[in-house]
Every structure is written in C-alpha cells, then in structure tokens.
Design a protein around this motif. Structure first.
Motif, PDB file in Angstrom:
ATOM      1  N   LEU A  37       0.749  -0.966  -0.146  1.00 22.05           N
ATOM      2  CA  LEU A  37       0.275  -0.120   0.287  1.00 22.05           C
ATOM      3  C   LEU A  37       0.958   0.927  -0.204  1.00 22.05           C
ATOM      4  CD1 LEU A  37      -3.087   1.633   0.078  1.00 22.05           C
ATOM      5  CD2 LEU A  37      -2.805   0.930   3.151  1.00 22.05           C
ATOM      6  N   LEU A  38       0.471   2.216  -1.151  1.00 22.85           N
ATOM      7  CA  LEU A  38       1.941   3.456  -0.766  1.00 22.85           C
ATOM      8  C   LEU A  38       0.686   4.641  -1.097  1.00 22.85           C
ATOM      9  CD1 LEU A  38       3.740   5.204  -2.570  1.00 22.85           C
ATOM     10  CD2 LEU A  38       2.807   4.392  -4.416  1.00 22.85           C
ATOM     11  N   ARG A  39       1.035   5.493  -0.375  1.00 22.52           N
ATOM     12  CA  ARG A  39       0.337   6.948  -0.137  1.00 22.52           C
ATOM     13  C   ARG A  39       1.651   7.505  -1.165  1.00 22.52           C
ATOM     14  NH1 ARG A  39      -1.968  11.179  -1.118  1.00 22.52           N
ATOM     15  NH2 ARG A  39      -2.815  12.614   0.359  1.00 22.52           N
ATOM     16  N   VAL A  40       1.474   8.686  -1.613  1.00 26.00           N
ATOM     17  CA  VAL A  40       2.424   9.541  -2.544  1.00 26.00           C
ATOM     18  C   VAL A  40       1.527  10.880  -1.584  1.00 26.00           C
ATOM     19  CG1 VAL A  40       3.199  10.816  -4.215  1.00 26.00           C
ATOM     20  CG2 VAL A  40       2.846   7.970  -4.329  1.00 26.00           C
ATOM     21  N   LEU A  41       2.525  11.674  -1.124  1.00 21.94           N
ATOM     22  CA  LEU A  41       2.282  12.562  -0.186  1.00 21.94           C
ATOM     23  C   LEU A  41       2.707  13.819  -1.460  1.00 21.94           C
ATOM     24  CD1 LEU A  41       3.567  11.741   3.016  1.00 21.94           C
ATOM     25  CD2 LEU A  41       1.906  12.022   2.718  1.00 21.94           C
ATOM     26  N   ASP A  42       1.672  14.393  -1.918  1.00 20.23           N
ATOM     27  CA  ASP A  42       2.162  15.693  -2.827  1.00 20.23           C
ATOM     28  C   ASP A  42       0.798  16.794  -2.481  1.00 20.23           C
ATOM     29  OD1 ASP A  42      -0.725  14.099  -3.281  1.00 20.23           O
ATOM     30  OD2 ASP A  42      -0.066  15.352  -5.897  1.00 20.23           O
ATOM     31  N   ASP A  43       0.348  16.291  -1.841  1.00 16.92           N
ATOM     32  CA  ASP A  43      -0.882  17.355  -1.069  1.00 16.92           C
ATOM     33  C   ASP A  43      -0.853  18.370   0.001  1.00 16.92           C
ATOM     34  OD1 ASP A  43      -2.173  14.891  -0.565  1.00 16.92           O
ATOM     35  OD2 ASP A  43      -3.385  15.145  -0.287  1.00 16.92           O
ATOM     36  N   ILE A  44      -0.267  17.803   0.787  1.00 19.38           N
ATOM     37  CA  ILE A  44       0.554  18.226   1.745  1.00 19.38           C
ATOM     38  C   ILE A  44       2.058  18.785   2.047  1.00 19.38           C
ATOM     39  CG2 ILE A  44      -1.259  17.557   3.439  1.00 19.38           C
ATOM     40  CD1 ILE A  44       1.686  16.091   4.634  1.00 19.38           C
ATOM     41  N   PRO A  45       2.421  20.429   2.434  1.00 14.45           N
ATOM     42  CA  PRO A  45       3.473  20.248   2.733  1.00 14.45           C
ATOM     43  C   PRO A  45       4.489  19.899   3.041  1.00 14.45           C
ATOM     44  CG  PRO A  45       1.489  22.157   4.195  1.00 14.45           C
ATOM     45  CD  PRO A  45       1.034  21.563   3.621  1.00 14.45           C
ATOM     46  N   MET A  46       5.619  19.907   3.253  1.00 12.99           N
ATOM     47  CA  MET A  46       6.749  19.078   3.649  1.00 12.99           C
ATOM     48  C   MET A  46       8.301  19.976   3.842  1.00 12.99           C
ATOM     49  SD  MET A  46       5.647  16.146   4.166  1.00 12.99           S
ATOM     50  CE  MET A  46       7.065  15.033   4.655  1.00 12.99           C
ATOM     51  N   PRO A  47       8.000  20.340   5.195  1.00 17.48           N
ATOM     52  CA  PRO A  47       9.311  21.289   5.019  1.00 17.48           C
ATOM     53  C   PRO A  47      10.539  20.795   5.497  1.00 17.48           C
ATOM     54  CG  PRO A  47       8.710  20.294   7.270  1.00 17.48           C
ATOM     55  CD  PRO A  47       7.726  19.930   6.359  1.00 17.48           C
ATOM     56  N   ASP A  48      11.132  20.964   4.029  1.00 14.13           N
ATOM     57  CA  ASP A  48      13.240  20.983   3.987  1.00 14.13           C
ATOM     58  C   ASP A  48      13.108  19.148   4.203  1.00 14.13           C
ATOM     59  OD1 ASP A  48      14.045  23.329   4.945  1.00 14.13           O
ATOM     60  OD2 ASP A  48      13.832  22.426   6.744  1.00 14.13           O
ATOM     61  N   THR A  49      11.720  19.288   2.908  1.00 18.22           N
ATOM     62  CA  THR A  49      11.790  17.123   2.115  1.00 18.22           C
ATOM     63  C   THR A  49      12.301  17.171   0.797  1.00 18.22           C
ATOM     64  OG1 THR A  49      10.594  17.111   3.816  1.00 18.22           O
ATOM     65  CG2 THR A  49      10.953  15.330   2.418  1.00 18.22           C
ATOM     66  N   ALA A  50      13.269  16.661   0.403  1.00 18.13           N
ATOM     67  CA  ALA A  50      12.978  16.562  -1.053  1.00 18.13           C
ATOM     68  C   ALA A  50      12.258  15.361  -1.429  1.00 18.13           C
ATOM     69  CB  ALA A  50      14.936  15.813  -1.467  1.00 18.13           C
ATOM     70  N   TYR A  51      11.586  15.653  -3.171  1.00 18.54           N
ATOM     71  CA  TYR A  51      10.808  14.434  -3.900  1.00 18.54           C
ATOM     72  C   TYR A  51      11.735  13.337  -4.219  1.00 18.54           C
ATOM     73  CZ  TYR A  51       6.814  17.887  -5.664  1.00 18.54           C
ATOM     74  OH  TYR A  51       6.022  18.635  -5.653  1.00 18.54           O
ATOM     75  N   GLY A  52      10.609  12.169  -3.479  1.00 22.20           N
ATOM     76  CA  GLY A  52      10.856  11.213  -3.794  1.00 22.20           C
ATOM     77  C   GLY A  52      11.774  10.828  -1.907  1.00 22.20           C
ATOM     78  N   THR A  53      11.228  11.306  -1.101  1.00 17.88           N
ATOM     79  CA  THR A  53      11.703  10.905   0.395  1.00 17.88           C
ATOM     80  C   THR A  53      10.914  10.167   0.652  1.00 17.88           C
ATOM     81  OG1 THR A  53      12.874  13.012   0.541  1.00 17.88           O
ATOM     82  CG2 THR A  53      12.571  11.755   2.195  1.00 17.88           C
TER      83      THR A  53
END
Length: 150
Positions: A37-53
C-alpha cells in the motif's frame, strides 16, 4: 494467464478509496498475491524534504499533517491485512513515485483510481495516465465517477 504475485495499491484517502481498496483486496485474494500500500504525499507541505523521500511509517513525527496521513495509512493497511513493512509513505510526484516503487518492490500489478478525464483535463494528464505510460507492469485503473451536480 499468469497469476499476479504482488499488487501495489495506491491510496489517496478520497471518498471512493474504499471501493478501490476493496477491489484490490479481492484481486489479492483471488490470485493469492501479496499486497503493498502506497500513499504519495503531494498535497501537504513538507518542510525541508526533497521529492522522492521515503517517510518511515513506523516512526512517529511531530508534524501533525504527516501524522494524520501516517495514521490513515496504518489504519487502511490494518483493515486490508497488509503488513506494516509493506506500507509506504513517499513525498513526491505521484506518477513518478508509484512507478519507482512498483519497480523497487517488483510489483506486477498497480491498482489506481481514475476519473476518466475529458477535454482539457485529458490533455493535462492524470496520475493513472502518467503511470500507464511509464510502468513496466500491468495497471488496473478503477473508474471513479465524477460528482453529479444538481
């Protein structure tokens, strides 16, 4: 036809998510397949986190929005009987991260929801369309009806 061995279900926690999850669980049961099961977080701000983390599912966070997503993923995983080691939270572009994870875990079927877009929305693309054109495994897009306006 060869049976599917590993199904990757993408979760968006929408109101139609239960239908999509039920169909994926049914397929896993029919084929005797493992499910991730995968949840891709693209709709919440993620401080200091690079895509693909990759965000650890088993490590609590002090970030409330992330904790809410983590809690929903763990609850859905428990409901579907998915082992916590097969739950994934990744910050990034959904189509990219879905394809990347499917390859990394050797999934042979990806299950996503699709709105069946038309017109300009079709030209701009969708997650399901992006995954379809980049994945090496099978993709099952469960049609999500558009809301009917009265």
């Amino acid at each position: 036809m060869t049976a599917y061995r590993h199904i990757l279900l993408t979760a968006d926690f929408s109101e139609t998510g239960d239908t999509i999850a039920a169909r994926a669980k049914s397929l896993a049961r029919v084929f005797g397949a493992k499910m991730s099961l995968l949840r891709v977080l693209d709709d919440i701000p993620m401080p200091d986190t690079a895509y693909g983390t990759l965000i650890p599912v088993d490590t609590p966070s002090e970030y409330d929005l992330l904790e809410a997503e983590r809690g929903k993923l763990i609850a859905l995983g428990a409901e579907l009987g998915v082992d916590q080691s097969d739950l994934w939270l990744i910050w990034g572009v959904p189509q990219d991260e879905i394809v990347r994870l499917a390859e990394a875990i050797a999934a042979d079927l990806i299950v996503v929801g699709s709105h069946g877009r038309h017109g300009l929305a079709l030209l701009l693309g969708s997650t399901a369309n992006g995954v379809l054109h980049h994945t090496l495994c099978d993709l099952l897009a469960i049609r999500i009806p558009d809301a009917v306006e009265i």
